[in-house]
Design an enzyme around this catalytic site. Structure first.
Site, PDB file in Angstrom:
ATOM      1  N   THR A 128       6.661   7.863 -10.429  1.00 62.01           N
ATOM      2  CA  THR A 128       6.332   6.919 -11.506  1.00 62.01           C
ATOM      3  C   THR A 128       7.517   6.692 -12.440  1.00 62.01           C
ATOM      4  O   THR A 128       7.587   5.689 -13.110  1.00 62.01           O
ATOM      5  CB  THR A 128       5.163   7.449 -12.379  1.00 62.01           C
ATOM      6  OG1 THR A 128       5.309   8.853 -12.526  1.00 62.01           O
ATOM      7  CG2 THR A 128       3.829   7.117 -11.854  1.00 62.01           C
ATOM      8  N   SER A 162      13.944  12.628 -18.080  1.00 59.07           N
ATOM      9  CA  SER A 162      13.046  12.584 -19.234  1.00 59.07           C
ATOM     10  C   SER A 162      13.071  13.879 -20.036  1.00 59.07           C
ATOM     11  O   SER A 162      14.125  14.356 -20.425  1.00 59.07           O
ATOM     12  CB  SER A 162      11.640  12.236 -18.750  1.00 59.07           C
ATOM     13  OG  SER A 162      10.826  11.946 -19.836  1.00 59.07           O
ATOM     14  N   HIS A 163      11.914  14.498 -20.171  1.00 62.68           N
ATOM     15  CA  HIS A 163      11.794  15.691 -21.010  1.00 62.68           C
ATOM     16  C   HIS A 163      12.041  16.977 -20.212  1.00 62.68           C
ATOM     17  O   HIS A 163      11.995  18.066 -20.777  1.00 62.68           O
ATOM     18  CB  HIS A 163      10.386  15.742 -21.589  1.00 62.68           C
ATOM     19  CG  HIS A 163       9.352  15.593 -20.510  1.00 62.68           C
ATOM     20  ND1 HIS A 163       9.004  14.355 -20.015  1.00 62.68           N
ATOM     21  CD2 HIS A 163       8.670  16.498 -19.805  1.00 62.68           C
ATOM     22  CE1 HIS A 163       8.136  14.513 -19.050  1.00 62.68           C
ATOM     23  NE2 HIS A 163       7.907  15.805 -18.896  1.00 62.68           N
ATOM     24  N   ASP A 217      11.768  12.680 -27.033  1.00 58.82           N
ATOM     25  CA  ASP A 217      12.079  13.557 -25.896  1.00 58.82           C
ATOM     26  C   ASP A 217      13.505  13.347 -25.383  1.00 58.82           C
ATOM     27  O   ASP A 217      14.308  12.654 -26.008  1.00 58.82           O
ATOM     28  CB  ASP A 217      11.063  13.338 -24.770  1.00 58.82           C
ATOM     29  CG  ASP A 217      11.245  11.996 -24.098  1.00 58.82           C
ATOM     30  OD1 ASP A 217      11.709  11.063 -24.775  1.00 58.82           O
ATOM     31  OD2 ASP A 217      10.946  11.872 -22.894  1.00 58.82           O
ATOM     32  N   ASP A 254      15.062  11.509 -23.141  1.00 61.85           N
ATOM     33  CA  ASP A 254      15.649  10.174 -23.013  1.00 61.85           C
ATOM     34  C   ASP A 254      15.145   9.196 -24.069  1.00 61.85           C
ATOM     35  O   ASP A 254      15.390   7.990 -23.968  1.00 61.85           O
ATOM     36  CB  ASP A 254      15.394   9.616 -21.610  1.00 61.85           C
ATOM     37  CG  ASP A 254      13.915   9.473 -21.303  1.00 61.85           C
ATOM     38  OD1 ASP A 254      13.119  10.283 -21.803  1.00 61.85           O
ATOM     39  OD2 ASP A 254      13.543   8.542 -20.558  1.00 61.85           O
ATOM     40  N   ASP A 276      12.105   8.142 -24.951  1.00 65.20           N
ATOM     41  CA  ASP A 276      10.984   7.211 -24.820  1.00 65.20           C
ATOM     42  C   ASP A 276       9.663   7.778 -25.338  1.00 65.20           C
ATOM     43  O   ASP A 276       8.765   7.031 -25.689  1.00 65.20           O
ATOM     44  CB  ASP A 276      10.855   6.667 -23.380  1.00 65.20           C
ATOM     45  CG  ASP A 276      10.658   7.744 -22.339  1.00 65.20           C
ATOM     46  OD1 ASP A 276      10.607   8.927 -22.702  1.00 65.20           O
ATOM     47  OD2 ASP A 276      10.563   7.392 -21.142  1.00 65.20           O
ATOM     48  N   ARG A 277       9.540   9.084 -25.423  1.00 65.88           N
ATOM     49  CA  ARG A 277       8.281   9.643 -25.942  1.00 65.88           C
ATOM     50  C   ARG A 277       8.369   9.865 -27.452  1.00 65.88           C
ATOM     51  O   ARG A 277       9.456   9.951 -28.009  1.00 65.88           O
ATOM     52  CB  ARG A 277       7.981  10.976 -25.268  1.00 65.88           C
ATOM     53  CG  ARG A 277       7.785  10.840 -23.770  1.00 65.88           C
ATOM     54  CD  ARG A 277       7.315  12.120 -23.158  1.00 65.88           C
ATOM     55  NE  ARG A 277       7.046  11.909 -21.744  1.00 65.88           N
ATOM     56  CZ  ARG A 277       6.209  12.635 -21.017  1.00 65.88           C
ATOM     57  NH1 ARG A 277       5.572  13.656 -21.547  1.00 65.88           N
ATOM     58  NH2 ARG A 277       6.016  12.368 -19.734  1.00 65.88           N
ATOM     59  N   LYS A 329       8.563   2.701 -22.977  1.00 65.32           N
ATOM     60  CA  LYS A 329       8.032   3.279 -24.199  1.00 65.32           C
ATOM     61  C   LYS A 329       9.209   3.639 -25.090  1.00 65.32           C
ATOM     62  O   LYS A 329      10.333   3.819 -24.611  1.00 65.32           O
ATOM     63  CB  LYS A 329       7.126   4.453 -23.913  1.00 65.32           C
ATOM     64  CG  LYS A 329       7.695   5.486 -23.010  1.00 65.32           C
ATOM     65  CD  LYS A 329       6.577   6.426 -22.595  1.00 65.32           C
ATOM     66  CE  LYS A 329       7.131   7.603 -21.857  1.00 65.32           C
ATOM     67  NZ  LYS A 329       6.763   7.611 -20.458  1.00 65.32           N
TER      68      LYS A 329
HETATM   69  C1  G16 Z   1       6.454   9.066 -17.018  1.00 64.96           C
HETATM   70  C2  G16 Z   1       6.052   7.630 -17.037  1.00 64.96           C
HETATM   71  C3  G16 Z   1       4.867   7.438 -17.935  1.00 64.96           C
HETATM   72  C4  G16 Z   1       3.722   8.323 -17.493  1.00 64.96           C
HETATM   73  C5  G16 Z   1       4.185   9.738 -17.336  1.00 64.96           C
HETATM   74  C6  G16 Z   1       3.054  10.452 -16.646  1.00 64.96           C
HETATM   75  O1  G16 Z   1       6.851   9.467 -18.301  1.00 64.96           O
HETATM   76  O2  G16 Z   1       7.138   6.835 -17.517  1.00 64.96           O
HETATM   77  O3  G16 Z   1       4.482   6.103 -17.939  1.00 64.96           O
HETATM   78  O4  G16 Z   1       2.690   8.333 -18.405  1.00 64.96           O
HETATM   79  O5  G16 Z   1       5.349   9.817 -16.560  1.00 64.96           O
HETATM   80  O6  G16 Z   1       3.412  11.594 -16.070  1.00 64.96           O
HETATM   81  P1  G16 Z   1       2.438  12.389 -15.107  1.00 64.96           P
HETATM   82  O7  G16 Z   1       2.295  11.601 -13.840  1.00 64.96           O
HETATM   83  O8  G16 Z   1       3.168  13.684 -14.942  1.00 64.96           O
HETATM   84  O9  G16 Z   1       1.143  12.548 -15.826  1.00 64.96           O
HETATM   85  P2  G16 Z   1       8.294  10.105 -18.601  1.00 64.96           P
HETATM   86  O10 G16 Z   1       8.379  10.238 -20.097  1.00 64.96           O
HETATM   87  O11 G16 Z   1       8.268  11.435 -17.877  1.00 64.96           O
HETATM   88  O12 G16 Z   1       9.290   9.125 -18.063  1.00 64.96           O
END
Ligand code: G16
Length: 543
Positions: free
Chosen positions: A18, A113-114, A277, A279, A281-282, A376
């Protein structure tokens, strides 16, 4: 500088998830690995040729090396201009915004990301398309299929770029432009928010504390909060991006940013406490004595957004991911605007944003943003809250109390079971799936089940169907439990259980969240046989 075709074999063992391709650093350091992935993208997206490409990352270990590799492959594949954040830095929302502003054909966001960083940590890369949004599911599949048969990649030999020197350089016939990572982003924030009013709010004694967690938002927060809005320098904590994020886990939630929750509940709490976080976005939002859950933050911002300069014309619609609590639905109903419920993953919002159908969107996983970008945006959410507090003169607690009194309150908790063996996680999902048909009409935590199904989504803009997006057990407006498997982990499988309880009576508005959702947690533990099937008596993480 010569362009070489280098013979190679397929390397990818799985499709990007994702949020792009995320792996251990050691995996990305294998010879040809990153090169193969990049070449697969250039082969599948011919419109990149002769176009502009944005590159930037969250500053984690391997970022600088990966940027050199990406630039060399991009130059060999005929990219006309590369726009790279100085020092290799660009927050994810700022990169998305640059792709839009500079009409780039796409961009590479180097981030996991995080997830923790450093030589033993994670690395990642995400491809965003023209317009700034994430690559679609079908494009991601095409790229993966192509990567299985790839036999050569193209690379420009012999050139490196100085990513710390702003201005133009050349890499073969490609122009490389190193840009200040904050400038364009900060300019956009000034259009969206009333900086004058926030400055005045701070001058009158309001206090802000933002934790950049030694990740990418440090330079953004310093420039915007301290230099442009006049907050004291100590308003921004951990502002220097470090390759290992200071050994921390820059995931702003009640576990990894517990110190902020303690600050919020301490004697001398600032008015607005926030974090972003790895990058950028959170976001996590707290006020004096209060934590605002992401679902509440989305709903409260949506209700107050028209107070802010960039949103004076009102909202076109609101979108939330399915597991996100339904607080925003109440606001959409009151404002008489459409509410879109999408699967988890920001890309589902992008189509709605591109079609002009929503203005604000958010997810329970600490993500909130608006139509200004296609990702985000952590700092956007913090600035939006600062502007709402400055414009209303209310405290965070007062905003929340007013909101809950008007719309009711959604208590929400997420229970994560991490690093499960994949068959265990699947077994839990199957145990619930097998019961779904029998649930409607039966009692679940003493509430009648009105719907039990597997969520699937038909995108209203292109008609595409996303199925298998999580199991949900719904008890009218009053309660809901959702189960799904995470798509972002790099070790084992993660089972997520989302618990939501809705109340309206004044006497119920100030319960403890854990107490409010406890009956739902007990009911789903029994139905899903979590302890029996996974051997885990309690979740690893509760947020
Ligand atoms: C990523 C996606 C988000 C999503 C999240 C869900 O976030 O960009 O849209 O809500 O993963 O993660 P999981 O499938 O682990 O519940 P990020 O901040 O990790 O890029």
């Amino acid at each position: 500088m010569p362009i070489r075709d280098i013979q190679t074999k397929p390397y990818l063992d799985q499709k990007a998830g994702t949020a792009g391709l995320r792996k251990k650093v050691a995996v990305f350091q294998q010879p040809h690995y990153l090169e193969n992935y990049l070449q697969s993208i250039f082969d599948c997206v011919p419109e990149l040729k002769d176009g502009i490409l944005v590159i930037g990352g969250d500053g984690r270990y391997h970022n600088r090396d990966a940027i050199q590799t990406t630039a060399a492959i991009a130059a060999a594949n005929g990219i006309a201009r590369l726009i790279i954040g100085q020092g290799g830095l660009l927050s994810t929302p700022a990169a998305s915004m640059l792709i839009r502003n500079r009409r780039a054909a796409g961009g590479f966001l180097l981030t996991a990301s995080h997830n923790p960083a450093g030589p033993d940590g994670d690395f990642g890369i995400k491809f965003n398309v023209a317009g700034g949004g994430q690559a679609s599911e079908s494009l991601t599949s095409r790229i993966f299929e192509h990567s299985k048969t790839i036999a050569r990649y193209r690379r420009l030999d012999g050139g490196t770029i100085d990513i710390d020197r702003r201005g133009e350089q050349h890499l073969g016939s490609t122009v490389v432009e190193i840009v200040d990572c904050v400038e364009d982003y900060a300019a956009l924030m000034q259009q969206l928010f009333d900086f004058e009013r926030i400055r005045d709010w701070l001058k009158r004694g309001a206090r802000l504390r933002f934790d950049a967690m030694h990740a990418v938002t440090g330079p953004y927060a310093r420039r915007i909060f301290v230099e442009q809005l006049g907050a004291p320098p100590d308003s921004v904590m951990n502002a220097v991006p470090l390759e290992d994020f200071g050994g921390g886990h820059p995931d702003p939630n009640l576990i990894h940013a517990k110190h902020l929750a303690e600050l919020a509940h301490g004697d001398d709490a600032p008015d607005l406490i926030a974090a972003s976080d790895g990058d950028g976005d959170r976001n996590m939002i707290l006020g004096r004595g209060i934590f605002i859950s992401p679902g509440d933050s989305l709903a409260m911002l949506a209700a107050n957004l028209p107070l802010l300069p960039g949103y004076r014309d009102g909202l076109r619609g609101i979108a939330r991911s399915m597991p996100t609590c339904r607080a925003a639905d109440q606001v959409a109903k009151a404002l008489k605007v459409p509410l879109h419920e999408t699967p988890t993953g920001w890309k589902f919002f992008c189509n709605l944003l591109d079609a002009g159908q929503v203005t604000i969107c958010g997810e329970e996983s600490f993500g909130t943003s608006s139509s200004h970008t296609r990702e985000k945006d952590g700092l956007w959410a913090v600035l939006a809250w600062a502007n709402v507090l400055a414009a209303t003169g209310k405290s965070m607690q007062e905003i929340a109390d007013t909101h809950w009194t008007r719309f009711g309150r959604h208590y929400f908790a997420r229970h994560d079971y991490e690093e499960l063996a994949a068959p265990q996680a699947e077994a839990v999902m199957q145990a619930v799936a097998a019961e779904l048909a029998t649930l409607p009409g039966r009692a679940f935590a003493d509430l009648p089940v009105t719907l039990a199904d597997e969520f699937s989504y038909r995108d209203p803009t292109d008609g595409s169907i996303a199925s298998g997006q999580g199991l949900r057990i719904v008890c009218g407006d009053e309660a809901r439990v959702v189960l799904r498997l995470s798509g972002t982990g790099t070790r084992g499988a993660t089972l997520r259980v989302y618990l939501e309880r809705y109340v309206r009576e004044a006497a119920s508005l100030h319960w403890k969240t854990a107490d409010a959702v406890a009956p739902l947690a007990g009911a789903i533990d029994r139905l899903a046989r979590i302890a029996e099937l996974t051997g885990r008596r309690v979740p690893d993480v509760v947020t």
